[in-house]
Write a protein that holds these residues in place. Structure first.
Motif, mmCIF file in Angstrom:
data_model
loop_
_atom_site.group_PDB
_atom_site.id
_atom_site.type_symbol
_atom_site.label_atom_id
_atom_site.label_comp_id
_atom_site.label_asym_id
_atom_site.label_seq_id
_atom_site.Cartn_x
_atom_site.Cartn_y
_atom_site.Cartn_z
ATOM 1 N N ASN A 1 0.999 -0.919 -0.531
ATOM 2 C CA ASN A 1 -0.022 0.069 -0.150
ATOM 3 C C ASN A 1 1.047 1.321 0.099
ATOM 4 O OD1 ASN A 1 -2.720 -0.916 -0.163
ATOM 5 N ND2 ASN A 1 -2.289 -1.863 1.934
ATOM 6 N N ARG A 2 2.028 1.439 1.170
ATOM 7 C CA ARG A 2 3.395 2.660 0.595
ATOM 8 C C ARG A 2 3.453 2.693 -0.477
ATOM 9 N NH1 ARG A 2 7.230 4.152 1.210
ATOM 10 N NH2 ARG A 2 8.819 2.499 0.965
ATOM 11 N N ILE A 3 4.438 1.586 -1.143
ATOM 12 C CA ILE A 3 5.352 1.520 -1.701
ATOM 13 C C ILE A 3 4.260 2.051 -3.280
ATOM 14 C CG2 ILE A 3 6.655 0.394 -3.428
ATOM 15 C CD1 ILE A 3 7.368 -1.005 -0.468
ATOM 16 N N PHE A 4 3.859 0.980 -3.830
ATOM 17 C CA PHE A 4 2.561 1.434 -4.808
ATOM 18 C C PHE A 4 1.460 2.565 -4.835
ATOM 19 C CE2 PHE A 4 3.218 -3.309 -4.900
ATOM 20 C CZ PHE A 4 3.745 -3.324 -6.155
ATOM 21 N N GLY A 5 1.711 3.598 -3.584
ATOM 22 C CA GLY A 5 0.877 4.578 -3.746
ATOM 23 C C GLY A 5 1.878 5.666 -3.819
ATOM 24 N N LEU A 6 3.008 5.410 -4.276
ATOM 25 C CA LEU A 6 3.579 5.936 -4.581
ATOM 26 C C LEU A 6 3.187 6.563 -6.095
ATOM 27 C CD1 LEU A 6 7.269 5.483 -2.782
ATOM 28 C CD2 LEU A 6 4.967 7.132 -1.755
ATOM 29 N N LEU A 7 3.020 5.658 -6.653
ATOM 30 C CA LEU A 7 2.126 6.403 -8.334
ATOM 31 C C LEU A 7 0.989 6.712 -8.305
ATOM 32 C CD1 LEU A 7 3.500 2.634 -9.649
ATOM 33 C CD2 LEU A 7 4.849 4.607 -10.347
ATOM 34 N N PRO A 8 1.486 7.496 -9.606
ATOM 35 C CA PRO A 8 -0.540 7.819 -10.155
ATOM 36 C C PRO A 8 -1.521 6.913 -9.596
ATOM 37 C CG PRO A 8 1.653 8.501 -11.410
ATOM 38 C CD PRO A 8 2.061 7.590 -10.633
ATOM 39 N N ARG A 9 -2.712 7.239 -9.225
ATOM 40 C CA ARG A 9 -3.502 6.340 -8.966
ATOM 41 C C ARG A 9 -3.779 5.105 -9.801
ATOM 42 N NH1 ARG A 9 -8.451 6.390 -5.710
ATOM 43 N NH2 ARG A 9 -7.540 7.937 -4.540
ATOM 44 N N ASP A 10 -3.562 5.384 -11.716
ATOM 45 C CA ASP A 10 -3.797 4.454 -11.959
ATOM 46 C C ASP A 10 -3.566 3.366 -11.859
ATOM 47 O OD1 ASP A 10 -2.486 6.332 -13.382
ATOM 48 O OD2 ASP A 10 -3.282 5.474 -15.186
ATOM 49 N N GLN A 11 -2.162 3.677 -11.853
ATOM 50 C CA GLN A 11 -0.973 2.868 -12.221
ATOM 51 C C GLN A 11 -0.194 2.108 -10.257
ATOM 52 O OE1 GLN A 11 2.600 5.260 -13.885
ATOM 53 N NE2 GLN A 11 2.372 4.321 -15.410
ATOM 54 N N ALA A 12 -0.617 2.652 -9.543
ATOM 55 C CA ALA A 12 -0.495 2.017 -7.869
ATOM 56 C C ALA A 12 -1.881 0.895 -7.935
ATOM 57 C CB ALA A 12 -1.082 3.289 -7.020
ATOM 58 N N GLU A 13 -2.836 1.887 -8.697
ATOM 59 C CA GLU A 13 -4.304 0.212 -8.751
ATOM 60 C C GLU A 13 -3.075 -0.890 -9.575
ATOM 61 O OE1 GLU A 13 -7.901 2.435 -9.648
ATOM 62 O OE2 GLU A 13 -7.546 3.078 -7.752
ATOM 63 N N LYS A 14 -3.030 -0.954 -11.090
ATOM 64 C CA LYS A 14 -2.549 -1.596 -11.834
ATOM 65 C C LYS A 14 -1.410 -2.393 -10.982
ATOM 66 C CE LYS A 14 -0.548 -2.659 -16.682
ATOM 67 N NZ LYS A 14 0.732 -1.851 -16.980
ATOM 68 N N MET A 15 -0.426 -2.380 -10.287
ATOM 69 C CA MET A 15 0.867 -2.346 -9.445
ATOM 70 C C MET A 15 -0.167 -3.652 -8.597
ATOM 71 S SD MET A 15 3.036 -2.318 -11.699
ATOM 72 C CE MET A 15 2.669 -2.321 -12.763
ATOM 73 N N MET A 16 -0.907 -2.519 -7.600
ATOM 74 C CA MET A 16 -1.241 -3.428 -6.546
ATOM 75 C C MET A 16 -1.709 -4.684 -7.171
ATOM 76 S SD MET A 16 -1.900 -3.260 -3.318
ATOM 77 C CE MET A 16 -2.325 -3.325 -1.859
ATOM 78 N N ASP A 17 -2.839 -4.393 -7.755
ATOM 79 C CA ASP A 17 -3.762 -5.580 -8.798
ATOM 80 C C ASP A 17 -2.669 -7.174 -9.176
ATOM 81 O OD1 ASP A 17 -5.856 -4.470 -8.444
ATOM 82 O OD2 ASP A 17 -6.658 -4.493 -10.610
ATOM 83 N N LEU A 18 -1.344 -6.304 -9.724
ATOM 84 C CA LEU A 18 -0.472 -7.613 -10.750
ATOM 85 C C LEU A 18 -0.043 -7.552 -9.363
ATOM 86 C CD1 LEU A 18 0.763 -8.752 -12.996
ATOM 87 C CD2 LEU A 18 1.951 -6.818 -13.132
ATOM 88 N N TRP A 19 0.156 -7.387 -8.331
ATOM 89 C CA TRP A 19 0.683 -8.254 -6.991
ATOM 90 C C TRP A 19 -0.051 -8.854 -6.455
ATOM 91 C CZ3 TRP A 19 -0.049 -7.672 -1.540
ATOM 92 C CH2 TRP A 19 1.832 -7.744 -0.654
#
Length: 196
Positions: free
Chosen positions: A100-118
């Motif tokens: 949540n913290r690390i991927f949350g550094l990204l713009p929202r759309d990319q943060a969601e994409k990375m979190m979903d992939l993780w």
């Protein structure tokens, strides 16, 4: 600087810290332990070159990205050794907080994409996640074999522990599971793995 680019670059600088997360597995020369960045790079290359051995057709680029990000959470959560039962008790909680913290550094759309992939990697349901897990289990085994079982010997690892870690490897690749069995037989014979 544009806000989106600023966030992306802040994330890129943050994930550079994965180069400092030491793992228990030694590099093939047996001199030092690998770090998370080296491990993830190795898995991405394996995904590209070994995809023909996946049980199902996979999206190779998706699998490569999955293995590149799967251990980023260890920047905050630390590396949990594969055979550390106590460390696994709170691993999920530590890693979700880190994601949540690390991927949350990204713009929202990319943060969601990375979190979903993780999360896809973590839930082990798609062909890509299954193959990625197979690679994640096989890579340290390959390095342990190359170093004559150095890490296994240091931790007095048993064959049954390595087999337990590889219980799902065949779900991603039966071919890679054959490779695992051959490596285990060889290292038990050499005394690098204890056999019960």
């Amino acid at each position: 600087m544009e806000d989106r680019l600023k966030k992306q670059m802040e994330f890129m600088l943050e994930v550079d810290k994965s180069k400092f997360v030491r793992r228990q597995t030694y590099l093939s020369d047996g001199i030092r332990r690998e770090n998370d960045a080296e491990h993830s790079w190795h898995l991405a290359l394996m995904a590209a070159l070994l995809s023909e051995h996946a049980n199902e057709t996979i999206d190779v680029a998706r699998t490569m990205l999955m293995v590149l990000i799967h251990d980023i959470v260890e920047i905050d959560a630390g590396d949990t050794y594969a055979y550390d039962d106590a460390g696994h008790m709170d691993k999920r909680e530590r890693e979700v907080k880190a994601a949540n913290r690390i991927f949350g550094l990204l713009p929202r759309d990319q943060a969601e994409k990375m979190m979903d992939l993780w999360e896809e990697f973590e839930t082990f349901e798609t062909p890509e996640a299954k193959f990625a897990h197979s690679l994640d289990c096989v890579q340290p085994l390959m390095l342990n074999d190359a170093t004559d079982g150095k890490s296994w010997r240091e931790h007095e690892i048993k064959r049954s522990q390595v087999m337990k870690r590889n219980t799902k490897t065949a779900q991603g690749s039966e071919k890679l599971m054959e490779y695992v069995n051959g490596i285990l037989d060889k290292n038990v014979d050499k005394g690098n793995l204890k056999d019960e």
